[in-house]
Design a protein around this motif. Structure first.
Motif, PDB file in Angstrom:
ATOM      1  N   LEU A 338       0.829  -1.205   0.000  1.00  0.00           N
ATOM      2  CA  LEU A 338       0.000   0.000   0.000  1.00  0.00           C
ATOM      3  C   LEU A 338       0.867   1.260   0.000  1.00  0.00           C
ATOM      4  N   HIS A 339       2.166   1.092  -0.028  1.00  0.00           N
ATOM      5  CA  HIS A 339       3.101   2.218   0.031  1.00  0.00           C
ATOM      6  C   HIS A 339       4.103   2.161  -1.123  1.00  0.00           C
ATOM      7  N   GLY A 340       4.851   1.058  -1.177  1.00  0.00           N
ATOM      8  CA  GLY A 340       5.857   0.922  -2.237  1.00  0.00           C
ATOM      9  C   GLY A 340       5.237   0.970  -3.623  1.00  0.00           C
ATOM     10  N   THR A 341       4.049   0.389  -3.762  1.00  0.00           N
ATOM     11  CA  THR A 341       3.390   0.328  -5.070  1.00  0.00           C
ATOM     12  C   THR A 341       2.865   1.680  -5.523  1.00  0.00           C
ATOM     13  N   LEU A 342       2.844   2.654  -4.630  1.00  0.00           N
ATOM     14  CA  LEU A 342       2.292   3.967  -5.000  1.00  0.00           C
ATOM     15  C   LEU A 342       3.380   4.987  -5.309  1.00  0.00           C
ATOM     16  N   LEU A 343       4.641   4.541  -5.352  1.00  0.00           N
ATOM     17  CA  LEU A 343       5.726   5.517  -5.493  1.00  0.00           C
ATOM     18  C   LEU A 343       5.945   5.991  -6.933  1.00  0.00           C
ATOM     19  N   GLN A 344       5.140   5.489  -7.847  1.00  0.00           N
ATOM     20  CA  GLN A 344       5.131   6.112  -9.172  1.00  0.00           C
ATOM     21  C   GLN A 344       4.462   7.480  -9.082  1.00  0.00           C
ATOM     22  N   GLY A 345       3.485   7.566  -8.146  1.00  0.00           N
ATOM     23  CA  GLY A 345       2.723   8.804  -8.053  1.00  0.00           C
ATOM     24  C   GLY A 345       2.057   9.090  -9.382  1.00  0.00           C
ATOM     25  N   LEU A 346       1.946  10.376  -9.737  1.00  0.00           N
ATOM     26  CA  LEU A 346       1.354  10.673 -11.047  1.00  0.00           C
ATOM     27  C   LEU A 346       2.418  11.170 -12.005  1.00  0.00           C
ATOM     28  N   TYR A 347       3.629  10.639 -11.809  1.00  0.00           N
ATOM     29  CA  TYR A 347       4.770  11.072 -12.618  1.00  0.00           C
ATOM     30  C   TYR A 347       5.294   9.933 -13.489  1.00  0.00           C
TER      31      TYR A 347
END
Lengths: 788, 180
Positions: A338-347
């Motif tokens: 729920l954290h590492g997988t979101l590090l793409q962000g919107l970039y």
């Protein structure tokens, strides 16, 4: 034609809540009920030499006292529901979390004995007569310090206190190489501090073993009654699931902390079997501070590299995540999937590596708290990009626009595949920031800031986020380590008179499901809202459920309801066709009646439902009744996004920071009830801004929580906030029938870094080039930052 | 929680030492202490009532004096238990001779709190501890003054030296040795 969807229908449940008639677990009274108090360890780390209960046993009103030694060895404790493996493939360290400790206490608040008496006061008084002899040991509370050689061990079988280590994304060497050749690298060390959830209703549980029926009932303030039943029956007490009923009645808030299966739930059920009386346990606020699963608590180092044009070329994130003394139900998922997988962000960052070390400490367990991992990911990305803009002397919004993933709707354009294991469903990121800038009056603000004089510093901070909601699908979460499915069930039962009872596995603990879900049902079925009743929270009436968290209720639970409605209308059409002597193909359904196309011949929903239950004149071969269940397992998570902007004013003399404005533009897909969505956003903002400016659990070096009361823990109040300015864009979810994405956590996910960024911006513009001010940003910390 | 401070007494440090080692004097000057009972050489059991704001609690505890270097320094180790929480205290006491027959007492230590007193209002407790410490030393100063006036001799002080621990009814609690 929508009569209800998209309208701010007033919440039907509020009548009972605001007139004090809500029925919470602690309101339930039963004949013969006795009351439990749990004696808890005052120490963070100690060996229990002996427990003497003799004096307590003969105290007034005492019915029974149990200690860890009384609980059968076969009952090892409450399990963890999510398995994460070490990088080398070994299974995470998962030491038992016993219902009551046997030899060692591992955090302040660890259960030592349960005292049951005729009143709560007598149970509490008797607990003071229990004599526990402890040998004290050194404690460790910081997640990074815990992993250093020589740190006091929480569990003998977890060397260096490491529960697991984990990484995701591109190979580290590739990220390192990209960083090495970057034109600019922004590096930041920061702490995402530990939060205490502070639900308004303290946790409460009633265990009732009914000797006549050989049945167990657990009433509990939970977000998750069916999963609690499954975990308690199958993995804790070994009870037959069909003999156990779990009810989560009205629940006064949870913010994640009531997802989990707690020791007290299993304890009251087990004790009730021993003494054959109903037992109620309700924690006091002090116990809530100590034992409700906490949130966040990450210690992070992160580097973001940019090319000469300001395009992000790589991200390396290294985090120590505090698990507390035991692994709570979903704890391992929070810093990882729920954290590492979101590090793409919107970039469009092409190279990302995230490395997480999860450690045990002598503190209360840490698990999902509103946003769960996604606020930490957003904080990491958004602090770095705002700081990079300051360092590179670029505009922070321009830097973001430059790096946004181009729009994709998930239908015409494929979902965006990230470097960190996800495929976003749909996104259109630039418009949320554009809209936010319009609302702010960005250029005018920068002018005002440039011309500022006097004893105040103005600052503006941004945060743009994407998050993952509607947690599911089962196959995906199973592959990621979830030990449960994450679908949802719904039953739509049409009564003979055409009134509709809907049984949902989602569980409202403040979200207004009884209203939102009824809006969906009433519109889809073309019947009045008043004819719909939403039933939830009771395992004896609801077939199954996975509960409410991860902003999943409408996206997953609502979709299950839609599936059942479709089945009802399909069968209803067959009955209507029979009554109208027409073919189903020739029927239209609208406003609660089936009409033969091009005619005025029609039959109403109520006539069809009555016919289904009084099938005297009925289609051949069709079963009577109008009642359908569905299980819905979505194809993907949903990915809401948004842009948050904070404007602060710092007093140069005192460091006191006033939040002057807060603008939130969120895209949560289609909206069923705008008022409820606004309310969810507002509540989330209060918690997110609270983390930035006011809140945070403080453990001292001996493992004592030193701000465990409302006198000491700074909860946000209404006057800490300006009136929030919120707006929305709408990018529907392409893969669920309602096109909804989830709104429960967005406010909490986006807001925290915007506020910190605003303070940093104010400080830089005032000539203080500090990289970070620790949260909560108290006047003292901000003042200190200005002295450097 | 850090406990730190100092206080000057108008006596020689030898004399101050004797006062500080006297349980009767200590019981008399410490606010809230209703009993200080000797349970072994330099080991005491105490019962005290302490009121902090709205909270009033009865503490029972053990106290021992260790690392004695007469008359220059010693360490007090204390364990106080109550229904609102416990305190484990260790304080280093140093006595220096200053000009004009003054004994300067400096203390520096740490109190580890647990239970309700640890998590409620701990941020104000070091202030409270300082107030209590000041009260203790002011009371000791007063006691010394009074003794000077009424006795004006070394005899009473000398006689205090000879106080023997009373015969113990119960054997010494072995747990006392594990304090700190």
């Amino acid at each position: 034609m929508t009569k209800y969807i998209g309208k701010s229908v007033k919440r039907v449940e509020d009548k009972r809540f605001i007139t004090g008639q809500g029925k919470y677990t602690d309101d339930i009274k039963m004949p013969g009920m006795v009351y439990a108090y749990i004696l808890r360890s005052p120490y963070a780390h100690a060996t229990v030499n002996s427990i003497n209960i003799d004096a307590a046993k003969s105290a007034e009103g005492v019915v029974a006292i149990y200690t860890g030694a009384d609980i059968p060895e076969a009952i090892a404790g409450v399990p963890c529901g999510w398995q994460v493996n070490f990088k080398n493939g070994d299974i995470m360290k998962e030491p038992p979390h016993p219902l009551l400790v046997r030899k060692k206490v591992r955090h302040v608040g660890d259960g030592v004995a349960i005292i049951i008496a005729d009143t709560r006061a007598n149970a509490k008084d008797a607990s003071e007569l229990v004599d526990v002899d402890y040998d004290l040991h050194d404690a460790v509370t910081d997640p990074k310090a815990a992993a250093q050689p020589g740190a006091p061990l929480v569990h003998a079988d977890a060397p260096n206190n490491i529960a697991f280590d984990w990484q995701l994304g591109n190979p580290k060497e590739e990220v390192a190489a990209a960083l090495a050749s970057a034109a600019h690298v922004t590096e930041l060390d920061f702490v995402n501090q530990r939060m205490i959830p502070n639900a308004m209703e303290p946790r409460s549980a009633i265990g009732h073993y009914d000797t006549a029926y050989d049945k167990y009932t657990l009433y509990t303030s939970t977000q998750n009654p069916h999963l609690t039943r499954l975990l308690m029956c199958a993995f804790v007490l070994g009870l037959p699931e069909h003999k156990v009923r779990v009810v989560g009645p009205d629940v006064g808030g949870g913010f994640g902390s009531k997802i989990f299966h707690y020791i007290e739930e299993a304890l009251v059920v087990w004790c009730s079997k021993q003494i054959e009386l109903p037992i109620k346990w309700t924690c006091d606020r002090s116990e809530a501070f100590l034992t409700d699963a906490h949130g966040r608590d990450h210690v992070t180092n992160a580097k973001m590299g940019f090319d000469a044009d300001g395009k992000i070329v790589a991200l390396q994130a290294n985090t120590f995540a505090n698990m507390g003394a035991y692994l709570s139900t979903f704890a391992p998922a929070v810093p990882t999937y729920l954290h590492g997988t979101l590090l793409q962000g919107l970039y469009t960052t092409p190279k990302i590596n995230v490395d997480v070390t999860a450690t045990f400490t002598h503190t209360n367990a840490v698990d999902a708290y509103r946003g769960a991992g996604r606020p930490e990911a957003t904080f990491l990305l958004e602090r770095l990009i705002d700081l990079a803009a300051l360092e590179m002397e670029m505009d922070p919004t321009e830097l973001r626009f430059k790096n946004f993933i181009p729009a994709f709707d998930g239908v015409e354009q494929e979902g965006y595949v990230t470097q960190v294991a996800l495929q976003y469903d749909s996104g259109n990121y630039a418009p949320v920031l554009t809209r936010a800038l319009e609302m702010v009056g960005y250029e005018a603000f920068r002018e005002e800031q440039k011309n500022q004089k006097g004893d105040k510093l103005l600052g503006i901070g941004f945060s743009t986020y994407v998050e993952a909601c509607g947690i599911a699908p089962s196959a995906v979460v199973g592959a990621l380590g979830a030990r449960a499915g994450l679908f949802e069930s719904a039953q739509v039962r049409v009564q003979p008179t055409g009134k509709v009872s809907v049984y949902t596995g989602s569980h409202s603990h403040g979200q207004g499901h009884e209203t939102t879900f009824a809006q969906v049902v009433a519109d889809r079925m073309g019947i009045p809202l008043e004819d719909v009743e939403i039933i939830h929270g009771d395992s004896d009436s609801v077939a199954f459920g996975m509960g409410t968290y991860g902003s999943r209720s409408l996206a997953v639970g609502g979709s299950a309801i839609v599936k059942s409605i479709d089945k009802v209308l399909e069968k209803g059409a067959k009955i209507a066709a029979h009554l109208l002597e027409a073919s189903t193909d020739d029927l239209d359904y609208a406003e609660g009646k089936w009409t033969v196309k091009g005619t005025d011949k029609s039959v109403g929903f109520g006539d069809v439902s009555l016919t289904a239950y009084v099938p005297h004149n009925y289609p051949e071969g069709l079963e009577p009744g109008l009642d359908f269940s569905s299980f819905y397992d979505p194809a993907n998570f949903t990915y809401p996004f948004g842009a948050h902007v904070a404007i602060v004013e710092i007093d140069k003399e005192t460091g006191f920071t006033k939040l002057k404005r807060f603008i939130a533009v969120d895209d949560v897909g289609n909206v069923i009830n705008p008022m409820i969505v606004d309310g969810q956003i507002h509540g989330g903002l209060a918690q997110g801004i609270g983390q930035a400016m006011l809140e945070g659990a403080i453990y001292d070096e001996t493992g004592q929580l030193i701000n465990g009361s409302y006198m000491d823990y700074c909860m946000p109040r209404a006057d800490d906030f300006p009136s929030f300015e919120v707006d929305r864009t709408v990018t529907p979810c392409p893969h669920n029938p309602l096109g909804v994405k989830g709104a429960g956590e967005a406010g909490c996910i986006g807001s925290t870094p915007a506020v910190v960024n605003a303070v940093i911006d104010a400080l830089w513009k005032g000539g203080h080039k500090v990289k970070d001010v620790k949260m909560p940003m108290t006047p003292e910390r901000v003042w200190t930052a200005m002295q450097g | 929680m850090v406990v730190k401070g100092n206080h000057d007494f108008k006596v020689s440090r030898e004399q101050l030492w004797i006062y500080l080692m006297d349980p009767i004097v200590l019981a008399k000057i410490t606010p809230g202490v209703s009993r200080l009972e000797i349970i072994g050489e330099d080991k005491f059991k105490s019962v005290s009532e302490i009121k902090i704001g709205p909270v009033k609690a009865s503490f029972t505890g053990k106290l021992k004096v260790v690392d004695k270097d007469q008359p220059a320094s010693f360490v007090i180790k204390m364990e106080q238990l109550s229904r609102i929480g416990n305190a484990h205290v260790s304080v280093q006491m140093n006595i220096e001779e200053k000009e004009g027959g003054i004994a300067a007492l400096a203390f520096d230590g740490k109190a580890d709190l647990s239970g309700v007193i640890a998590r409620t209002g701990q941020r104000v407790l070091s202030g409270v501890a300082n107030v209590i410490t000041r009260e203790v030393f002011s009371a000791l100063e007063k006691h010394i003054e009074e003794n000077k006036q009424t006795v004006e001799s070394e005899e009473s002080i000398q006689s205090m030296k000879t106080i023997k621990p009373p015969e113990l009814e119960d054997p010494i609690d072995p747990a006392i040795n594990s304090i700190g």
